[in-house]
Design a protein around this motif. Structure first.
Motif, PDB file in Angstrom:
ATOM      1  N   CYS A  81      66.545  17.782  47.220  1.00  0.00           N
ATOM      2  CA  CYS A  81      65.344  16.696  47.373  1.00  0.00           C
ATOM      3  C   CYS A  81      65.282  16.329  48.733  1.00  0.00           C
ATOM      4  O   CYS A  81      64.140  16.165  49.180  1.00  0.00           O
ATOM      5  N   LYS A  82      66.280  16.143  49.623  1.00  0.00           N
ATOM      6  CA  LYS A  82      66.128  15.680  50.927  1.00  0.00           C
ATOM      7  C   LYS A  82      65.508  16.733  51.527  1.00  0.00           C
ATOM      8  O   LYS A  82      64.602  16.465  52.631  1.00  0.00           O
ATOM      9  N   ARG A  83      65.948  18.026  51.091  1.00  0.00           N
ATOM     10  CA  ARG A  83      64.818  19.151  51.804  1.00  0.00           C
ATOM     11  C   ARG A  83      63.430  19.203  51.532  1.00  0.00           C
ATOM     12  O   ARG A  83      62.525  19.366  52.494  1.00  0.00           O
ATOM     13  N   LEU A  84      63.375  18.832  50.342  1.00  0.00           N
ATOM     14  CA  LEU A  84      61.763  18.725  49.752  1.00  0.00           C
ATOM     15  C   LEU A  84      60.863  17.780  50.553  1.00  0.00           C
ATOM     16  O   LEU A  84      59.824  17.778  50.682  1.00  0.00           O
ATOM     17  N   VAL A 110      54.673  11.271  47.585  1.00  0.00           N
ATOM     18  CA  VAL A 110      55.769  11.008  46.490  1.00  0.00           C
ATOM     19  C   VAL A 110      55.186   9.966  45.306  1.00  0.00           C
ATOM     20  O   VAL A 110      54.840   8.773  46.008  1.00  0.00           O
ATOM     21  N   SER A 111      55.201  10.148  44.240  1.00  0.00           N
ATOM     22  CA  SER A 111      54.984   9.194  43.237  1.00  0.00           C
ATOM     23  C   SER A 111      56.324   9.255  42.089  1.00  0.00           C
ATOM     24  O   SER A 111      56.812  10.166  41.768  1.00  0.00           O
ATOM     25  N   GLN A 119      52.982  24.259  45.796  1.00  0.00           N
ATOM     26  CA  GLN A 119      52.514  22.888  46.520  1.00  0.00           C
ATOM     27  C   GLN A 119      52.895  21.615  46.096  1.00  0.00           C
ATOM     28  O   GLN A 119      52.334  20.480  46.510  1.00  0.00           O
ATOM     29  N   TYR A 120      53.707  21.748  44.789  1.00  0.00           N
ATOM     30  CA  TYR A 120      54.196  20.341  44.434  1.00  0.00           C
ATOM     31  C   TYR A 120      55.377  20.562  43.475  1.00  0.00           C
ATOM     32  O   TYR A 120      55.822  21.855  43.245  1.00  0.00           O
ATOM     33  N   HIS A 121      56.267  19.458  43.506  1.00  0.00           N
ATOM     34  CA  HIS A 121      57.566  19.575  42.793  1.00  0.00           C
ATOM     35  C   HIS A 121      57.544  18.453  41.975  1.00  0.00           C
ATOM     36  O   HIS A 121      57.375  17.186  42.335  1.00  0.00           O
ATOM     37  N   VAL A 122      58.254  18.687  40.525  1.00  0.00           N
ATOM     38  CA  VAL A 122      58.076  17.723  39.648  1.00  0.00           C
ATOM     39  C   VAL A 122      59.854  17.525  39.007  1.00  0.00           C
ATOM     40  O   VAL A 122      60.143  18.791  38.777  1.00  0.00           O
ATOM     41  N   GLU A 123      60.302  16.644  38.944  1.00  0.00           N
ATOM     42  CA  GLU A 123      61.802  16.433  38.429  1.00  0.00           C
ATOM     43  C   GLU A 123      61.858  15.101  37.771  1.00  0.00           C
ATOM     44  O   GLU A 123      61.188  14.165  37.799  1.00  0.00           O
ATOM     45  N   TRP A 134      69.287  14.961  38.468  1.00  0.00           N
ATOM     46  CA  TRP A 134      67.837  15.440  38.473  1.00  0.00           C
ATOM     47  C   TRP A 134      67.627  16.791  38.028  1.00  0.00           C
ATOM     48  O   TRP A 134      68.441  17.619  38.175  1.00  0.00           O
ATOM     49  N   ARG A 135      66.485  17.128  37.233  1.00  0.00           N
ATOM     50  CA  ARG A 135      66.360  18.316  36.453  1.00  0.00           C
ATOM     51  C   ARG A 135      64.582  18.482  36.945  1.00  0.00           C
ATOM     52  O   ARG A 135      63.861  17.977  36.464  1.00  0.00           O
ATOM     53  N   LYS A 136      64.523  19.696  37.404  1.00  0.00           N
ATOM     54  CA  LYS A 136      63.343  20.216  37.824  1.00  0.00           C
ATOM     55  C   LYS A 136      62.475  20.674  36.651  1.00  0.00           C
ATOM     56  O   LYS A 136      62.941  21.406  35.667  1.00  0.00           O
ATOM     57  N   ILE A 137      61.396  20.342  36.481  1.00  0.00           N
ATOM     58  CA  ILE A 137      60.333  20.824  35.360  1.00  0.00           C
ATOM     59  C   ILE A 137      59.700  22.087  35.793  1.00  0.00           C
ATOM     60  O   ILE A 137      58.728  21.739  36.623  1.00  0.00           O
ATOM     61  N   ASP A 138      60.172  23.237  35.689  1.00  0.00           N
ATOM     62  CA  ASP A 138      59.669  24.408  36.003  1.00  0.00           C
ATOM     63  C   ASP A 138      58.080  24.820  35.928  1.00  0.00           C
ATOM     64  O   ASP A 138      57.462  25.305  36.524  1.00  0.00           O
ATOM     65  N   ASP A 139      57.892  24.345  34.636  1.00  0.00           N
ATOM     66  CA  ASP A 139      56.401  24.841  34.153  1.00  0.00           C
ATOM     67  C   ASP A 139      55.471  23.470  34.197  1.00  0.00           C
ATOM     68  O   ASP A 139      54.461  23.524  33.499  1.00  0.00           O
ATOM     69  N   ALA A 140      55.711  22.593  34.959  1.00  0.00           N
ATOM     70  CA  ALA A 140      54.856  21.622  35.147  1.00  0.00           C
ATOM     71  C   ALA A 140      53.839  22.185  36.021  1.00  0.00           C
ATOM     72  O   ALA A 140      53.543  22.641  37.056  1.00  0.00           O
ATOM     73  N   LYS A 141      52.449  21.634  35.396  1.00  0.00           N
ATOM     74  CA  LYS A 141      51.196  21.838  35.917  1.00  0.00           C
ATOM     75  C   LYS A 141      50.321  20.313  36.338  1.00  0.00           C
ATOM     76  O   LYS A 141      49.951  19.876  35.382  1.00  0.00           O
ATOM     77  N   LEU A 142      50.246  20.340  37.492  1.00  0.00           N
ATOM     78  CA  LEU A 142      50.108  18.810  38.039  1.00  0.00           C
ATOM     79  C   LEU A 142      48.422  19.363  38.552  1.00  0.00           C
ATOM     80  O   LEU A 142      48.124  19.941  39.291  1.00  0.00           O
TER      81      LEU A 142
END
Length: 401
Positions: free
Chosen positions: A152-155, A162-163, A195-199, A208-216
Motif C-alpha cells: 500500500c505504501k508503494r501504491l 484516496v477515499s 488506474q485504481y485500486h480497491v481493498e 487488507w484484501r484487494k478486490i480484484d474485480d472491482a469496477k469503479l
C-alpha cells in the motif's frame, strides 16, 4: 456488589447474572472487570459484549438518543481534547471530555465513520489520508492503529487520491474498512483496472484484501460517506474538475462488495454552479441537502431531496425548499427533532427546522465537528489474538460525564 461477587457461582446462576449485568451502562460494566479474574473473563467474553451492545442499541431505538456531536479542539491547543455531546432534543449534553490519545502527522483528523461505539478517524493531510487510520472507542479510551502494508505504501506513491469508508459486518461480527485509491485525472469511459485500486480491511483478521474485480465508475468527490441500507454512499463524478451537472451517486454494497452508480434527480437548482449537494441520512433514507455556495451571490434557498426507496431513482422526492437568513458552510446531520445542524460561514452551529422555520443558535464551538450515530459499547474489551499488524493503546485520562 463486591460481597455478592465473592461467591457469584453459588448465589447467582451465570445466565441470570448475564441478563442483569448486560442491562447496565457500559461505563459501569467496564469497571467491573477489576472485581475479580472471573468477572474479567465474564465481561470480556464476545457473547457478553454482543448481548450488551444489542441491549444498548435497543434502548436507543425506544427513546435514548444515539445522535452525538463529536467536537475536536483546535489543532495547536496544548491539550488535544475531544468532547462528545449527546442530542437530548432540548440541548446538547456533554457526555465525555477526554484527551484524544492519537497523533496525526497533520495534527488534524477527518471522520471516516462510526458504528457500535467505535469511531474511525484518519489523517486530514492529503499525503496521509487513508494511510494513517485509527479505530477508537471513546468510552474505554482504547484505540487500534490500522497498519499499512508495504504494498500500500508503494501504491500511495502511484495514486494521487484516496477515499475511505468504515462499517460493521453483522454476518461475520467484524468491523471493516474500504480504501479506494485512484488518479486525480482518469478517463473512466475507457478506464482500466491499473488506474485504481480497491481493498477491504478486516479487524478480525488484521489484513487488507484487494478486490480484484472491482469496477469503479467514477472519482469520489466527498470525504465522508453516508451509510444507508448496508451501502456506503459518496458523491462522485468523472473527474475532480467536472461540472456539477455530471455528478452522480456512487454506492458500495458492503455485502456483495459491488459498486453501483445511481443518479441524482433532475432538478433545476442542482444545475446551478452556486449550489453544492451534500449527501446525508434523513429518517433512515438517503437524502441530499442542497445549499448555496458560501462564497456565491444569488439564491439563499436550501432544499432537501429524499430517496424514498433506496436504489430507485424514480423515488426521489423534494421534501423541503426554504429561504434561510444565513449561508451554510456544510450540514452535519439531522437531530432527533428533525432539525438540520449546519456549520455556518460565521463559525457557529445552528439548528434549522424546515417544518416550523425556526432557527436555534447553539453555543457549540470546535475545530473539527462530526455528527455521528454512537452507542456506548464494550467493543475492544474482548481479546482478538488474530489482530496482526495493529497496536492497541489504552490511555488513562480521568473519565468525565
Amino acid at each position: 456488589m463486591a460481597q455478592i461477587t465473592k461467591n457469584t457461582d453459588e448465589q447467582f446462576p451465570e445466565d441470570i447474572l448475564f441478563e442483569i449485568v448486560s442491562r447496565l451502562p457500559a461505563k459501569s460494566v467496564g469497571r467491573f472487570t477489576t472485581v475479580s479474574k472471573s468477572w474479567y473473563a465474564f465481561i470480556r467474553s464476545p457473547a457478553f459484549i454482543a448481548r450488551h451492545l444489542n441491549r444498548s442499541i435497543a434502548r436507543n431505538v425506544v427513546g435514548d438518543s444515539s445522535l452525538y456531536l463529536l467536537c475536536m479542539s483546535k489543532p495547536f491547543d496544548e491539550h488535544k481534547t475531544c468532547t462528545l455531546l449527546c442530542d437530548n432534543m432540548i440541548s446538547f449534553d456533554e457526555v465525555y471530555d477526554v484527551e484524544l490519545p492519537i497523533d496525526f502527522q497533520s495534527i488534524t483528523c477527518r471522520l471516516v465513520g462510526s458504528c457500535n461505539g467505535l469511531v474511525c478517524l484518519t489523517d486530514n493531510h492529503c499525503d496521509f489520508h487513508g494511510r494513517i487510520i485509527y479505530v477508537w472507542n471513546p468510552l474505554l479510551r482504547k484505540f487500534k492503529f490500522i497498519s499499512t502494508t508495504c504494498c500500500c505504501k508503494r501504491l500511495y506513491k502511484k495514486f494521487t487520491e484516496v477515499s475511505v469508508g468504515f462499517w460493521y459486518d453483522g454476518a461475520k461480527n467484524d468491523y471493516k474498512l474500504i480504501r479506494i485509491m485512484y488518479f486525480e485525472k482518469v478517463d473512466f469511459a475507457g478506464c482500466d483496472k491499473e488506474q485504481y485500486h480497491v481493498e477491504v480491511y478486516s479487524l478480525n483478521s488484521g489484513y487488507w484484501r484487494k478486490i480484484d474485480d472491482a469496477k469503479l465508475p467514477g472519482i469520489i468527490k466527498c470525504s465522508h460517506p453516508a451509510f444507508v441500507d448496508g451501502a456506503l454512499i459518496w458523491r462522485a463524478g468523472y473527474s475532480l474538475e467536472s461540472e456539477i451537472d455530471t455528478d452522480f451517486i456512487l454506492s458500495f454494497d458492503t455485502r456483495s462488495e459491488l459498486f453501483q452508480r445511481m443518479e441524482f434527480p433532475d432538478f433545476q437548482e442542482y444545475h446551478s454552479t452556486q449550489e453544492v449537494p451534500y449527501l446525508v441520512v434523513y429518517k433512515g433514507c438517503l437524502a441530499f441537502f442542497v445549499a448555496p455556495d458560501c462564497g456565491a451571490i444569488g439564491s439563499d434557498d436550501w432544499s432537501i431531496w429524499v430517496m424514498k426507496e433506496f436504489g430507485v431513482v424514480e423515488s426521489w422526492v423534494k421534501e423541503y425548499s426554504e429561504e434561510t437568513p444565513q449561508k451554510a458552510m456544510w450540514p452535519l446531520g439531522f437531530t432527533q427533532n428533525n432539525e438540520i445542524l449546519i456549520d455556518t460561514t460565521h463559525g457557529g452551529i445552528i439548528a434549522f427546522n424546515f417544518e416550523t422555520k425556526q432557527i436555534r443558535i447553539l453555543q457549540i464551538y470546535g475545530y473539527n465537528l462530526f455528527w455521528i450515530n454512537y452507542t456506548e459499547s464494550l467493543v475492544f474489551l474482548e481479546k482478538r489474538s488474530s489482530l496482526k499488524g495493529n497496536r492497541t493503546c489504552i490511555t488513562h485520562e480521568k473519565a468525565t460525564g
